[in-house]
Scaffold this active site. Structure first.
Site, PDB file in Angstrom:
ATOM      1  N   CYS A   1     -21.098  -4.020  56.892  1.00  0.00           N
ATOM      2  CA  CYS A   1     -21.622  -3.237  57.716  1.00  0.00           C
ATOM      3  C   CYS A   1     -22.118  -3.884  59.271  1.00  0.00           C
ATOM      4  CB  CYS A   1     -22.764  -2.819  56.729  1.00  0.00           C
ATOM      5  SG  CYS A   1     -22.333  -1.713  55.276  1.00  0.00           S
TER       6      CYS A   1
ATOM      7  N   HIS B   1     -22.520   7.259  57.861  1.00  0.00           N
ATOM      8  CA  HIS B   1     -22.504   5.867  57.870  1.00  0.00           C
ATOM      9  C   HIS B   1     -20.830   5.240  57.574  1.00  0.00           C
ATOM     10  CE1 HIS B   1     -22.838   1.210  58.066  1.00  0.00           C
ATOM     11  NE2 HIS B   1     -23.822   1.603  56.466  1.00  0.00           N
TER      12      HIS B   1
END
Lengths: 380, 92
Positions: free
Chosen positions: A81, A327
């Site tokens: 991420c 996200h």
């Protein structure tokens, strides 16, 4: 070494775009950022492109096939991420090194729905046999470690989600724009205690891009909307006793924050806003302390007092955060930088943090990779 | 490197109660990180306890027990044994 500036940056509204390809989504963001910079693709000397789902698929090159194959070097970048922020940082490094004056960084992701995480185990699946490796469970265990140390409650974790969803109502580029009262958050489907469904970030498609330039080029193009990169830091997790069973998301964030504050010559008390990695509501409270926004053990109190709300002492995730903005893994690192840059430029509209001068972005890739950027307004 | 036998006794360090897992995985269950006496931390399912935060306490003493791996078999049809944690004082 030259200072590095963000001269153009933008993101597409996050959502679900199954009819488009990953390179098409990335190309959209690239064009938005180039338009924002007033720079042509022909002026771009290198491209760093972040994506996880097609990490071996040459997404950066395919993106250029959509908008112009200029023959520039392209580096494709995966770092969990933290991928988007890593691509941004590689662009920063290349300008710092004096190789280029104009570099494009793109982050893009197309996501399915459902739980992330995987065992990769041979033999039989160990999920639900040797505990859980789903992301909601991993970050729940990290949150419960904080509860163990400081007594942090389910309600305090849930308040993070209330705040970030409220913020997202002011962000037209967020996936969701609705409020979620405390009882709604706490009463939502329990995924991994204490994370309910509304305390898990949203899997969405999205892309964001930034044009980074040297000081020389920034002066040539005009400094009016430029944002100075005061610090760019990337860390991995140092050895810890429980490493084999608990990914450490805290230490690498703490070391990155210390390095970033030293590099920028500012402290956490000088920040006007923060976009941090709220992949799960539990994580945000841990990162308050990891980033030095409050003392250790005070994270629960910080959410209780509303200091991290828009209008509070140190607004956190005014974009709506990963919890409500969404996200898209590879895009998140650059989208966070877009959010802070937009405030520093005074262009954040209804959610503007008044007078924002310095902001911090943080992303955390499990495994672990932590990237922090400190950004500063140029024109005061 | 030398082999070291880990203790079967330990205490609960942290946990979560999993209510949604990958398709086909039975829920709810307790995913637990246990610190073993004498060193070493392992992660597994905490069994023979209510999957309710009111019944699970940080630092509670647990012991390691071995059971069939929930009936799971690999592609060749082999069965497996697995370790689990349970609160101390129950039948092994």
């Amino acid at each position: 070494m030259t200072d590095v500036y963000v001269i153009g940056i933008d993101m597409m509204k996050f959502g679900r775009f199954p009819e488009q390809s990953v390179p098409q989504l990335g190309a959209r963001a690239a064009l938005l950022a180039l338009d924002d910079a007033g720079v042509s693709l022909k002026q771009v000397e290198a491209l760093y492109c972040a994506n996880l789902g097609q990490a071996n698929g040459m997404v950066g090159q395919r993106l250029l096939k959509e908008i112009g194959q200029t023959g520039i070097p392209v580096v494709n970048c995966a770092n969990a991420c933290a991928a988007g922020a890593t691509a941004f940082r590689e662009a920063w490094i290349s300008i710092k090194a004096g190789l280029y004056d104009v570099v494009l960084a793109v982050g893009v992701e197309q996501m399915g729905r459902g739980l992330l995480g995987g065992s990769g185990a041979q033999g039989i699946s160990t999920e639900g046999l040797l505990g859980s490796v789903t992301m909601p469970a991993v970050f729940a265990e990290a949150g419960m470690e904080h509860s163990r140390k400081y007594g942090t409650t389910f309600e305090q974790f849930a308040k993070v989600s209330v705040k970030n969803h409220k913020h997202s109502t002011l962000n037209p580029k967020a996936m969701y724009q609705y409020e979620t009262p405390l009882e709604t958050v706490m009463g939502a489907e329990m995924i991994a205690y204490p994370n309910t469904k509304l305390m898990c970030s949203v899997n969405v498609d999205g892309a964001a891009a930034a044009v980074l330039v040297s000081e020389r080029k920034a002066k040539e193009l005009g400094m009016k909307r430029a944002v100075r990169v005061k610090a760019s830091v990337l860390t991995s997790d140092p050895w810890q006793e429980r490493d084999l069973v608990m990914a450490d998301i805290n230490t690498c964030t703490r070391t990155a924050a210390q390095q970033a504050y030293a590099m920028a010559g500012v402290g956490p008390d000088e920040l006007d806003l923060v976009e941090l990695h709220d992949c799960f509501a539990t994580a945000e409270i841990l990162h308050y302390e990891n980033l030095g926004l409050c003392a250790d053990g005070e994270g629960g109190k910080l959410i209780d007092t509303g200091e991290t709300m828009l209008g509070g002492r140190i607004p956190v995730n005014v974009s709506g955060g990963l919890l409500s903005k969404g996200h898209p893994l590879g895009a998140t690192g650059i989208a966070n930088i877009y959010e802070v840059s937009t405030h520093l430029r005074g262009e954040a509209g209804a959610r503007q943090v008044e007078g924002a001068r310095i902001g911090l972005t943080h992303v955390l890739g499990l495994g672990s990779a932590c990237a922090i950027h400190i950004l500063e307004r140029v024109n005061s | 490197m030398e082999l070291k036998r880990l203790s079967h006794q330990g205490m609960l360090y942290t946990f979560t109660i999993v209510h949604r897992s990958f398709p086909g995985v039975a829920v709810p269950y307790v995913s637990a990180v246990v610190d073993l006496e004498g060193g070493g931390s392992i992660k597994g399912n905490l069994i023979n306890v209510e999957p309710d935060p009111a019944h699970i306490h940080f630092g509670m003493p647990v012991e390691v027990v071995f059971r069939d791996a929930l009936g799971r078999k690999d592609a060749q049809g082999n069965s497996y044994l697995s370790y689990f944690f349970q609160p101390v004082g129950q039948a092994r």
